[in-house]
Design a protein around this motif. Sequence first.
Motif, PDB file in Angstrom:
ATOM      1  N   VAL A  55     -17.453  21.895  69.258  1.00  0.00           N
ATOM      2  CA  VAL A  55     -16.732  21.503  67.906  1.00  0.00           C
ATOM      3  C   VAL A  55     -16.553  19.937  68.194  1.00  0.00           C
ATOM      4  CG1 VAL A  55     -14.501  21.677  66.994  1.00  0.00           C
ATOM      5  CG2 VAL A  55     -15.343  23.631  68.130  1.00  0.00           C
ATOM      6  N   ILE A  56     -17.058  19.313  66.925  1.00  0.00           N
ATOM      7  CA  ILE A  56     -17.348  17.868  67.074  1.00  0.00           C
ATOM      8  C   ILE A  56     -17.064  17.256  65.494  1.00  0.00           C
ATOM      9  CG2 ILE A  56     -19.636  18.190  66.594  1.00  0.00           C
ATOM     10  CD1 ILE A  56     -20.190  15.638  68.475  1.00  0.00           C
ATOM     11  N   GLU A  57     -16.424  16.060  65.639  1.00  0.00           N
ATOM     12  CA  GLU A  57     -16.081  15.155  64.318  1.00  0.00           C
ATOM     13  C   GLU A  57     -17.287  14.871  63.709  1.00  0.00           C
ATOM     14  OE1 GLU A  57     -15.815  11.585  63.600  1.00  0.00           O
ATOM     15  OE2 GLU A  57     -15.200  10.807  65.747  1.00  0.00           O
ATOM     16  N   ALA A  58     -17.216  14.945  62.409  1.00  0.00           N
ATOM     17  CA  ALA A  58     -18.281  14.322  61.562  1.00  0.00           C
ATOM     18  C   ALA A  58     -17.517  13.868  60.215  1.00  0.00           C
ATOM     19  CB  ALA A  58     -19.178  15.502  60.967  1.00  0.00           C
ATOM     20  N   THR A  59     -16.751  12.689  60.554  1.00  0.00           N
ATOM     21  CA  THR A  59     -15.957  12.139  59.716  1.00  0.00           C
ATOM     22  C   THR A  59     -16.715  11.921  58.360  1.00  0.00           C
ATOM     23  OG1 THR A  59     -14.388  11.522  61.343  1.00  0.00           O
ATOM     24  CG2 THR A  59     -14.224  10.465  59.478  1.00  0.00           C
ATOM     25  N   TYR A  60     -17.952  11.116  58.760  1.00  0.00           N
ATOM     26  CA  TYR A  60     -18.694  10.458  57.844  1.00  0.00           C
ATOM     27  C   TYR A  60     -20.134  11.019  57.655  1.00  0.00           C
ATOM     28  CZ  TYR A  60     -15.173   6.714  57.982  1.00  0.00           C
ATOM     29  OH  TYR A  60     -14.162   6.103  57.725  1.00  0.00           O
ATOM     30  N   LEU A  61     -20.810  10.829  56.310  1.00  0.00           N
ATOM     31  CA  LEU A  61     -22.100  11.010  56.163  1.00  0.00           C
ATOM     32  C   LEU A  61     -23.006   9.621  56.764  1.00  0.00           C
ATOM     33  CD1 LEU A  61     -22.112  12.904  52.903  1.00  0.00           C
ATOM     34  CD2 LEU A  61     -22.477  13.617  55.096  1.00  0.00           C
ATOM     35  N   ASP A  62     -24.272   9.882  57.073  1.00  0.00           N
ATOM     36  CA  ASP A  62     -25.011   8.734  57.476  1.00  0.00           C
ATOM     37  C   ASP A  62     -25.024   7.650  56.643  1.00  0.00           C
ATOM     38  OD1 ASP A  62     -25.760   8.726  60.117  1.00  0.00           O
ATOM     39  OD2 ASP A  62     -27.889   8.911  59.481  1.00  0.00           O
ATOM     40  N   ALA A  63     -24.879   7.966  55.197  1.00  0.00           N
ATOM     41  CA  ALA A  63     -24.958   6.764  54.241  1.00  0.00           C
ATOM     42  C   ALA A  63     -23.909   5.637  54.546  1.00  0.00           C
ATOM     43  CB  ALA A  63     -24.859   7.176  52.780  1.00  0.00           C
ATOM     44  N   ASP A  64     -22.786   6.202  55.175  1.00  0.00           N
ATOM     45  CA  ASP A  64     -21.630   5.297  55.524  1.00  0.00           C
ATOM     46  C   ASP A  64     -21.548   4.993  57.310  1.00  0.00           C
ATOM     47  OD1 ASP A  64     -20.547   5.058  52.950  1.00  0.00           O
ATOM     48  OD2 ASP A  64     -20.129   7.369  53.004  1.00  0.00           O
ATOM     49  N   SER A  65     -22.523   5.065  57.894  1.00  0.00           N
ATOM     50  CA  SER A  65     -22.559   4.774  59.291  1.00  0.00           C
ATOM     51  C   SER A  65     -21.695   3.679  59.598  1.00  0.00           C
ATOM     52  CB  SER A  65     -24.009   4.788  59.753  1.00  0.00           C
ATOM     53  OG  SER A  65     -24.843   3.801  59.128  1.00  0.00           O
ATOM     54  N   ASP A  66     -21.968   2.598  58.787  1.00  0.00           N
ATOM     55  CA  ASP A  66     -21.323   1.284  58.948  1.00  0.00           C
ATOM     56  C   ASP A  66     -19.722   1.588  59.526  1.00  0.00           C
ATOM     57  OD1 ASP A  66     -21.087   1.783  56.312  1.00  0.00           O
ATOM     58  OD2 ASP A  66     -20.917  -0.394  55.781  1.00  0.00           O
ATOM     59  N   LEU A  67     -19.125   2.466  58.438  1.00  0.00           N
ATOM     60  CA  LEU A  67     -17.705   2.556  58.376  1.00  0.00           C
ATOM     61  C   LEU A  67     -17.655   3.556  59.525  1.00  0.00           C
ATOM     62  CD1 LEU A  67     -16.892   3.631  54.806  1.00  0.00           C
ATOM     63  CD2 LEU A  67     -16.275   1.389  55.952  1.00  0.00           C
ATOM     64  N   ALA A  68     -18.367   4.333  59.996  1.00  0.00           N
ATOM     65  CA  ALA A  68     -18.199   5.040  61.112  1.00  0.00           C
ATOM     66  C   ALA A  68     -18.050   4.267  62.259  1.00  0.00           C
ATOM     67  CB  ALA A  68     -19.309   6.221  61.431  1.00  0.00           C
ATOM     68  N   VAL A  76     -27.137  22.646  72.381  1.00  0.00           N
ATOM     69  CA  VAL A  76     -25.932  23.488  71.817  1.00  0.00           C
ATOM     70  C   VAL A  76     -26.288  24.771  71.140  1.00  0.00           C
ATOM     71  CG1 VAL A  76     -24.174  23.317  70.316  1.00  0.00           C
ATOM     72  CG2 VAL A  76     -24.592  21.386  71.859  1.00  0.00           C
ATOM     73  N   ARG A  77     -25.633  25.813  71.174  1.00  0.00           N
ATOM     74  CA  ARG A  77     -26.052  26.923  70.713  1.00  0.00           C
ATOM     75  C   ARG A  77     -25.395  27.210  69.025  1.00  0.00           C
ATOM     76  NH1 ARG A  77     -24.879  31.853  73.826  1.00  0.00           N
ATOM     77  NH2 ARG A  77     -26.306  32.930  72.504  1.00  0.00           N
ATOM     78  N   ARG A  78     -24.121  26.659  69.110  1.00  0.00           N
ATOM     79  CA  ARG A  78     -23.489  26.909  67.724  1.00  0.00           C
ATOM     80  C   ARG A  78     -22.604  25.343  67.586  1.00  0.00           C
ATOM     81  NH1 ARG A  78     -20.796  32.346  66.782  1.00  0.00           N
ATOM     82  NH2 ARG A  78     -23.122  32.495  66.220  1.00  0.00           N
ATOM     83  N   LEU A  79     -22.960  24.679  66.397  1.00  0.00           N
ATOM     84  CA  LEU A  79     -22.465  23.548  66.175  1.00  0.00           C
ATOM     85  C   LEU A  79     -21.380  23.719  65.214  1.00  0.00           C
ATOM     86  CD1 LEU A  79     -22.295  20.150  66.169  1.00  0.00           C
ATOM     87  CD2 LEU A  79     -24.505  20.537  64.425  1.00  0.00           C
ATOM     88  N   VAL A  80     -20.028  23.324  65.293  1.00  0.00           N
ATOM     89  CA  VAL A  80     -19.097  23.482  64.391  1.00  0.00           C
ATOM     90  C   VAL A  80     -18.424  21.862  64.076  1.00  0.00           C
ATOM     91  CG1 VAL A  80     -16.650  23.833  63.924  1.00  0.00           C
ATOM     92  CG2 VAL A  80     -18.167  25.437  65.218  1.00  0.00           C
ATOM     93  N   LEU A  81     -19.154  21.706  62.841  1.00  0.00           N
ATOM     94  CA  LEU A  81     -18.582  20.021  62.366  1.00  0.00           C
ATOM     95  C   LEU A  81     -17.287  20.301  61.570  1.00  0.00           C
ATOM     96  CD1 LEU A  81     -21.878  19.165  60.493  1.00  0.00           C
ATOM     97  CD2 LEU A  81     -21.352  18.990  62.858  1.00  0.00           C
ATOM     98  N   THR A  82     -16.470  19.033  61.816  1.00  0.00           N
ATOM     99  CA  THR A  82     -15.116  19.352  61.344  1.00  0.00           C
ATOM    100  C   THR A  82     -14.569  17.580  61.059  1.00  0.00           C
ATOM    101  OG1 THR A  82     -12.961  19.999  61.355  1.00  0.00           O
ATOM    102  CG2 THR A  82     -13.940  19.458  63.603  1.00  0.00           C
TER     103      THR A  82
END
Length: 304
Positions: A226-239, A259-265
């Motif tokens: 379970v891992i944060e994915a707050t931004y998309l790569d287009a906004d990597s500068d903000l990340a 990893v076997r199962r990835l949960v983005l949140t």
Amino acid sequence: MSQRELVVLGTASQAPTRTRNHNGYLLRWDGEGFLFDPGEGTQRQLTYAGVASSAITRVCLTHFHGDHCLGVPGVLQRLSKDKVEHPVTAHYPASGAEYFARLRYSTAYHETADVREEPVAGDGPVAAGGTWTLEARALDHRIDAFGYRLVEADGRRMVPERLAERGIAGPAVGELQHAGRLTTDGRTTTIDEVSEPRPGQRFAFVMDTRLCDAVYALADGVDLLVIEATYLDADSDLADTYAHLTAAQAARVAAACGVRRLVLTHFSARYTDPALFLDEAARHFDGDIVVAEDLVRVPVPARR
């Protein structure tokens, strides 16, 4: 059969939306209930999910930003209201002990629950159960933050065909498992001869952070990440500015770590289409991807 699943209670980041509550994740692991980062509204989300407060045995906070901890007062008070009898242990960054005290006693209430505080001061094991260990590692955020990793000890799986070859059945199987060896008709059989290795299951929880070595260490070989994915790569500068990850970064971590199962949140409210996160992650990770939604249940993958 043991129950191992993630109950997603909230998936927003700094600001909740009409469809996403603040953070909240309950990992059911056999008889344990690990409540990670209960944000504002978690008590109500538990009700929506049909999860009783008595299911919680540990509360694990990654850090003390409000979207990860403002649900603590309601959750702890609910434990007392519901007269939960078992102890509940709280883990949180030791540097934030004052914040936890404020949250725990933010209002007047009759405290009856047995809440035991075990602050996390550095990398390493923070708790252990019968067959599992809970570990923590420091992340790279704007304040002290830790990720968590649950590791089940490796075991062995009995192979029926090998048992049958040696005429071992019924109660004798239990005797062999307990003692490690069994002698029948003058022949000694060791457990290694009739079993094979069974890797323990692993889970990791990674929230607000830039990419760092700890992210990879936590995710290494886990069944469910379970891992944060707050931004998309287009906004990597903000990340990078705000010390967060993008969906692409999270997916690359999953690919590198097996990893076997990835949960983005933990999605920023600036994005309204969840499919964008799936599309971006799928370009870097060809495994099982879940773009989390509030109140979904995600099973831990079956044993390898």
